[in-house]
Enzyme design. Sequence first.
Site, PDB file in Angstrom:
ATOM      1  N   THR A  32      36.712  -1.301  25.501  1.00 40.99           N
ATOM      2  CA  THR A  32      37.585  -1.304  26.709  1.00 40.99           C
ATOM      3  C   THR A  32      37.006  -2.644  27.450  1.00 40.99           C
ATOM      4  OG1 THR A  32      37.531   1.170  26.701  1.00 40.99           O
ATOM      5  CG2 THR A  32      38.018   0.111  28.813  1.00 40.99           C
TER       6      THR A  32
ATOM      7  N   THR B 199      42.537  -1.609  28.002  1.00 39.64           N
ATOM      8  CA  THR B 199      41.798  -1.406  26.600  1.00 39.64           C
ATOM      9  C   THR B 199      42.991  -1.368  25.404  1.00 39.64           C
ATOM     10  OG1 THR B 199      40.433   0.192  25.389  1.00 39.64           O
ATOM     11  CG2 THR B 199      42.185   1.092  26.440  1.00 39.64           C
TER      12      THR B 199
ATOM     13  N   GLY C 147      33.226   0.946  27.490  1.00 41.98           N
ATOM     14  CA  GLY C 147      32.473   1.957  26.543  1.00 41.98           C
ATOM     15  C   GLY C 147      32.744   3.309  26.219  1.00 41.98           C
ATOM     16  N   GLY C 148      33.924   3.582  26.176  1.00 41.34           N
ATOM     17  CA  GLY C 148      34.468   4.950  25.668  1.00 41.34           C
ATOM     18  C   GLY C 148      33.749   6.096  26.442  1.00 41.34           C
TER      19      GLY C 148
END
Length: 527
Positions: A342, A360, A426-427
């Site tokens: 992202t 993202t 970063g998820g």
Amino acid sequence: MPAQDTTPYRTQHWSVTKPVASGRDGIVVAQNREAAEAGAAILAAGGNAADAAVATAFALAAVEPWNSGLGGIGFALVLPPGAERATVVDFGPVSSRNIRASDYPLTGREKRDLFTWPEVAEDRNVHGPLSFCIPSAVAGYATLHEAFGTGRPVADLLAPALALARRGLALDWYTTLKIATSASVLRLYEESARIYLPDGLPPVPPYQGTPGFRPLGCLPETLERLAQAGLRDFYEGGIARDLVADIAALGGVIDGQDLASCRAVLRDAPTIAWRDDHLVHTAGGLTAAPTLAEVVAGMADANRAAAPDAAWFAALSTVMREAYARRLAGLGAAREPAETCTTHLTVVDRDGMLVSMTTTLLSSMGSRVVLPTTGVLMNNGVMWFDPRPGSANPIAPGARPLCNMCPVIVTPRTGDGPRIAAGSSGGRRILASVYQTLAFLIDFGMDPQAAAHAPRIDVSGPDGTSADARLPPEVRDALAASGPLAVVEHGVLPINFACPNFVRVAGGEAAGCSDAASPWSAAVAAG
């Protein structure tokens, strides 16, 4: 065994810092310096934070194409000057009306490279044309411009991105690294391989001298067409027709009606009470915001020392693991993707308008498919869905999956005191980084430099905690006592922590900083 006795292999031996940008005329923070400079130039020319955010987001498509771009999705928060409530610009992921769960047969195996998830035949939900969700980023940027901008022509906001796209992608070591990590799949798609894998291999910078630049296919022409025809051309004009034709030729299902119906939605931002003195404005239910609310509530009674200590980190680890257990239980047995790429940007202007925007493509390089006629790198948003029939988060027409994004804006309840815009990439790691960034700034009173560089923990699920190796031994021991612990580095690769950035405004003075482990990131002051 005490946590400090387990020393991880060290990939680096240096101390890296990022400079804080400060000033009264506005600041842009982004994961690429050139994109932040593009936004800051718009502020210096009289644009506001919304104008600058749009310019920065389009520029990121040219300088950081693996994280976001015209083929992406996202969420933004906007707090106009003097407003008490932020507004959400929702351009989150939506599946095509033509998607069919039967096109994603299960192999009977589990995927373990990205997340624990039933494997789909040919990884159709992970890469390729059947992994696309409707690309809503351009619609989101258009709504941000129309609802909150100063009325500057779209062409002016696209000009920096167009110049950067015409120049091409910088071929430095970081570009080599990012392309190499996706090369095994990029090579499967003709236009992607042509752009990113010259001679079939990732490009490398020269041994000495300065990096060159790599053409980005038809992306410059598409940006120029948007500047001339307007942003809705992406959904209803010539660009839309080209997108549909390329998608159909590749075997995808997104069609003209999907694009024509794509609109960003404006709504009031839900808020979270941060103790008794602040409100956290969030993007709401389909993001990480509900879990953030649980963490904030769970940490409300945590003891606050002068700085985050062993007891505080141990409490945070426990609260976050419990919150993630509830989050994942709500998805049945589903597991959200952890390895996402992202991007996040934050902006404040001279009048105090704040914008916090996360966008993202989902995975690094998204679907790994560049559409040849437009140069648009498409997202792989279908990977957000659980491919099992009857799951709590199923593949279905026109559906919206749960995702990890967590842009926030913080305001004092009394109206007096600092305001903060923040977010991260970063998820699943996003949530922990956003909470700790806010806690460092609000609860512990750290200045921006200290908050941006303080070592953190990561909790991305219910099963354990990762601790930055820079944390003191007593903190690592307390974390190990509270549950399973991995001691890891905060570096460029492996990516063990999210990459937050933020802007803090107090007394008319703004300061911003980006994450030190994100090599291209920067905070840039206007003027």
